[in-house]
Design a protein around this motif. Sequence first.
Motif, PDB file in Angstrom:
ATOM      1  N   HIS A  74       1.905  10.353   8.637  1.00 11.36           N
ATOM      2  CA  HIS A  74       2.808   8.959   8.424  1.00 11.36           C
ATOM      3  C   HIS A  74       3.562   8.875   7.459  1.00 11.36           C
ATOM      4  O   HIS A  74       3.164   9.493   6.356  1.00 11.36           O
ATOM      5  CB  HIS A  74       1.439   8.009   8.621  1.00 11.36           C
ATOM      6  N   PRO A  75       4.901   8.353   7.594  1.00 12.58           N
ATOM      7  CA  PRO A  75       5.613   8.384   6.841  1.00 12.58           C
ATOM      8  C   PRO A  75       5.594   7.600   5.339  1.00 12.58           C
ATOM      9  O   PRO A  75       6.647   7.993   4.569  1.00 12.58           O
ATOM     10  CB  PRO A  75       7.426   7.878   7.936  1.00 12.58           C
ATOM     11  N   SER A  76       5.554   6.610   5.752  1.00 12.16           N
ATOM     12  CA  SER A  76       5.153   6.576   4.538  1.00 12.16           C
ATOM     13  C   SER A  76       3.762   6.812   3.650  1.00 12.16           C
ATOM     14  O   SER A  76       3.726   6.521   1.803  1.00 12.16           O
ATOM     15  CB  SER A  76       3.649   5.443   4.639  1.00 12.16           C
ATOM     16  N   TYR A  77       2.903   7.933   3.336  1.00  8.38           N
ATOM     17  CA  TYR A  77       2.778   8.883   2.317  1.00  8.38           C
ATOM     18  C   TYR A  77       3.903   9.291   1.763  1.00  8.38           C
ATOM     19  O   TYR A  77       4.809  10.297   1.544  1.00  8.38           O
ATOM     20  CB  TYR A  77       2.183  10.142   3.300  1.00  8.38           C
ATOM     21  N   VAL A  78       3.328   9.635  -0.131  1.00  7.02           N
ATOM     22  CA  VAL A  78       4.087  11.264  -1.120  1.00  7.02           C
ATOM     23  C   VAL A  78       2.843  11.513  -1.160  1.00  7.02           C
ATOM     24  O   VAL A  78       1.368  11.633  -1.010  1.00  7.02           O
ATOM     25  CB  VAL A  78       3.940   9.588  -2.196  1.00  7.02           C
ATOM     26  N   PHE A  79       3.771  13.021  -1.487  1.00  9.08           N
ATOM     27  CA  PHE A  79       2.465  14.078  -1.779  1.00  9.08           C
ATOM     28  C   PHE A  79       3.126  14.889  -3.064  1.00  9.08           C
ATOM     29  O   PHE A  79       3.854  14.807  -3.919  1.00  9.08           O
ATOM     30  CB  PHE A  79       3.418  15.478  -1.205  1.00  9.08           C
ATOM     31  N   ILE A  92       0.499  -1.536   0.151  1.00 11.51           N
ATOM     32  CA  ILE A  92       0.115   0.045   0.189  1.00 11.51           C
ATOM     33  C   ILE A  92       0.922   1.647  -0.183  1.00 11.51           C
ATOM     34  O   ILE A  92       1.963   1.066   1.487  1.00 11.51           O
ATOM     35  CB  ILE A  92      -0.686   0.139   1.687  1.00 11.51           C
ATOM     36  N   GLN A  93       0.351   1.679  -0.639  1.00 11.06           N
ATOM     37  CA  GLN A  93       0.973   3.604  -1.161  1.00 11.06           C
ATOM     38  C   GLN A  93       0.560   4.849  -0.931  1.00 11.06           C
ATOM     39  O   GLN A  93      -0.352   4.831  -1.690  1.00 11.06           O
ATOM     40  CB  GLN A  93       1.921   3.914  -2.597  1.00 11.06           C
ATOM     41  N   PRO A  94      -0.417   5.174   0.549  1.00 14.90           N
ATOM     42  CA  PRO A  94      -1.083   6.627   0.234  1.00 14.90           C
ATOM     43  C   PRO A  94      -0.536   7.698   0.286  1.00 14.90           C
ATOM     44  O   PRO A  94       0.875   8.088  -0.475  1.00 14.90           O
ATOM     45  CB  PRO A  94      -0.593   6.620   1.816  1.00 14.90           C
TER      46      PRO A  94
END
Length: 126
Positions: A47-52, A22-24
């Motif tokens: 959360h550190p997994s987020y891509v903006f 999963i990639q948020p």
Amino acid sequence: MYKIGRVMDILIKEQPKLAQKIQPVFISVDPARDSLQVLRDYGQDFHPSYVFLTGSPEQVEQMAKKYRVYVSKADETEDGDYLLDHSIVVYFHDDTGDLSDCFTQSMRPKDVVEKIIERMTFVPTY
């Protein structure tokens, strides 16, 4: 965004193999204010997994239209500030990029986790 962070924490703990898939992604609907640097700074609180992501006004408008995202800019104040009202929906895509589900802000993290697990582990019986 905090809720999806909580969802990711639960998945990492309870379903680590699924969590790895999963990639948020957070997509700004305000490209006039949200440069990549602004988003990078903003993202430090989540959360550190987020891509903006952001894009040109035209790209953001196309994305909003495609996903039927409501966006409405309020009148600017004298100092140029403004509010941007928008729908808040999390779109869950499968591993082929197809839309698999939508999660609203009223859903509890544990309910979102259950739906994600269901969508990612479903095996047809036909």
